[in-house]
Scaffold this motif. Structure first.
Motif, PDB file in Angstrom:
ATOM      1  N   SER A  35       0.856  -1.189   0.000  1.00 39.53           N
ATOM      2  CA  SER A  35       0.000   0.000   0.000  1.00 39.53           C
ATOM      3  C   SER A  35       0.887   1.233   0.000  1.00 39.53           C
ATOM      4  O   SER A  35       1.927   1.247   0.662  1.00 39.53           O
ATOM      5  CB  SER A  35      -0.885   0.021   1.240  1.00 39.53           C
ATOM      6  OG  SER A  35      -1.718  -1.090   1.241  1.00 39.53           O
ATOM      7  N   GLY A  38       0.640   3.927   1.480  1.00 38.75           N
ATOM      8  CA  GLY A  38       0.802   4.549   2.793  1.00 38.75           C
ATOM      9  C   GLY A  38       1.629   3.715   3.766  1.00 38.75           C
ATOM     10  O   GLY A  38       1.878   4.143   4.900  1.00 38.75           O
ATOM     11  N   ASP A  39       2.045   2.512   3.362  1.00 38.84           N
ATOM     12  CA  ASP A  39       2.844   1.664   4.258  1.00 38.84           C
ATOM     13  C   ASP A  39       4.171   2.326   4.606  1.00 38.84           C
ATOM     14  O   ASP A  39       4.691   3.140   3.842  1.00 38.84           O
ATOM     15  CB  ASP A  39       3.159   0.320   3.574  1.00 38.84           C
ATOM     16  CG  ASP A  39       1.998  -0.655   3.636  1.00 38.84           C
ATOM     17  OD1 ASP A  39       0.926  -0.263   4.136  1.00 38.84           O
ATOM     18  OD2 ASP A  39       2.181  -1.801   3.167  1.00 38.84           O
ATOM     19  N   THR A  40       4.714   1.938   5.758  1.00 41.46           N
ATOM     20  CA  THR A  40       6.084   2.330   6.081  1.00 41.46           C
ATOM     21  C   THR A  40       6.895   1.044   6.278  1.00 41.46           C
ATOM     22  O   THR A  40       6.311  -0.055   6.342  1.00 41.46           O
ATOM     23  CB  THR A  40       6.159   3.153   7.382  1.00 41.46           C
ATOM     24  OG1 THR A  40       5.786   2.301   8.468  1.00 41.46           O
ATOM     25  CG2 THR A  40       5.233   4.365   7.331  1.00 41.46           C
TER      26      THR A  40
END
Ligand code: RFL
Length: 376
Positions: free
Chosen positions: A214, A216-218
């Protein structure tokens, strides 16, 4: 002080420009924001198209590359546990050279005997319409041209009154470097309902992997065991285990592109990611940076020989290839990321069958995958 060309940024674009200008007897000064140690270790790209290697070779800039870079002329798709080899060298006669970007940067730094300053902050450009100058840290350098090669986060772009068009893929790629030997002999593109996974050799002891994630993942969302489980699932084929090792890089790349509609403003000419970004889906970015650098130095050399028309056509000449590669990256993205449900998974399989079974489809794909030899 005064020089003919101030080159801003010491990435592949800036260093190629500086080396070619120097070889053409045109004085320049390179200004780089980071330290030499930092840019010599910044790991990014790894696949250089053969036409770019041959151009660097023609200018005496490919000694290290030709000595040390292994070549690859095929890759494999993996889908539903089956391997499909695609041999583009057989179709085109051309191969990729696998050479970590920082190695090319090191070679270009070593090959460039002219002036270069590191850790330069707060660069400003002035009077670009007629008699440009560059100021930084209380210094001022007058010049004939500024080569804006300071990448996607530089300052040169803001001096060009261009319209910028953008595309967001709406996904992320978790970019990984593993301290582990490659798990396959070639590049692997894993197409899977859980998302794309990629495998690319870098050196005998370091391998790059990618996992679609995704946007927005980190990195914190991806502990090592999740990484290896997902790689093993998405790249699974019988008898070819994924060899793990310490992960020395783990970061999420937002997948997006942009292109400026013009790359020049008066005496300022942008090259590389300062002017266009292409997500690393098709491994095209560094190749485009080198292409721009070749065209820019050709235009500047012609200008000093009394012919300004080559430089006038610089932007259009670069953007032709940029848009070809953007279109190809989007096409490839549909293939890599398109398996979202049982219906689209079948569509992807149909597209793959055409690619693998039709010589004409394969040739057309291979031609742009390896890039065409251009007439510089
Ligand atoms: P660079 O390399 O970013 O260099 C710009 C330089 O300018 C400096 N700078 C400044 N200097 C002075 N003043 C300022 N204000 C400055 N601001 C910035 C920076 O420190 C830097 O040294 O841009 P350039 O030269 O246009 O080169 C572009 C390539 O680096 C890039 O396209 C590739 O890395 C993209 N890419 C790949 N390209 C390929 O062709 N094949 C690949 O296999 C491939 N894999 C990749 C990639 C990029 C990746 N990332 C990190 C996005 C894999 C990854 C993970």
């Amino acid at each position: 002080g005064r020089t003919k060309v101030v080159v801003i940024g010491a990435g592949p674009a800036g260093l190629t420009v500086a080396n070619l200008l120097h070889r053409a007897g045109i004085d320049c000064l390179v200004l780089e924001r980071e330290t030499r140690e930092f840019i010599e270790q910044r790991a990014r790209a790894g696949f250089i198209e053969e036409w770019a290697v041959r151009e660097l070779e023609r200018h005496g800039l490919a000694d290290g590359l030709l000595r040390r870079a292994p070549t690859q002329g095929s890759f494999e798709f993996r889908v539903d546990g089956v391997r499909h080899q695609f041999d583009y060298a057989e179709l085109t006669g051309h191969r990729h050279f696998v050479y970590p970007q920082q190695e090319l940067v090191k070679d270009l730094l070593t090959g460039y005997p002219g002036p270069i300053q590191f850790s330069v902050e707060d660069i400003r450009l002035h009077d670009l319409a007629t008699s440009p100058s560059v100021t930084y840290a209380g210094q001022r350098v007058d010049c004939d041209f500024v080569a804006g090669c300071d990448g996607a986060r530089g300052i040169c772009q803001s001096y060009v009154p261009a319209t910028i068009t953008r595309h967001d893929y709406g996904i992320g790629w978790l970019a990984l470097l593993a301290e582990a030997p490659p798990s396959a002999r070639s590049v692997v593109f894993g197409i899977h309902p859980l998302g794309f996974a990629g495998h690319m050799a870098r050196t005998p002891s370091v391998t790059r992997y990618y996992l679609q994630c995704s946007p927005g993942d980190t990195a914190d969302d991806w502990p090592d065991d999740r990484v290896w489980t997902q790689l093993r699932t998405r790249l699974a084929v019988p008898g070819e285990p994924i060899i793990d090792g310490p992960l020395i890089e783990k970061r999420v790349l937002p997948m997006h592109n942009y292109v400026l509609d013009r790359m020049s403003a008066g005496r300022l000419h942008l090259a590389g990611e300062a002017a266009h970004l292409v997500a690393p889906i098709a491994a095209k970015g560094m190749n485009l940076a080198i292409h721009d650098a070749l065209l820019l130095t050709r235009g500047i050399a012609a200008w000093y020989d009394g012919d300004p028309s080559t430089l006038d056509g610089y932007s259009a000449a670069c953007l032709g290839r940029v848009w070809q590669y953007q279109e190809f990256s989007l096409w490839l993205s549909d293939l890599f990321h398109g398996s979202r449900d049982p219906f689209t998974h079948q569509l992807i399989q149909a597209r793959l069958r055409r690619l693998l079974n039709s010589r004409k489809a394969a040739e057309s794909f291979a031609e742009i995958y390896i890039g065409q030899h251009a007439d510089f």
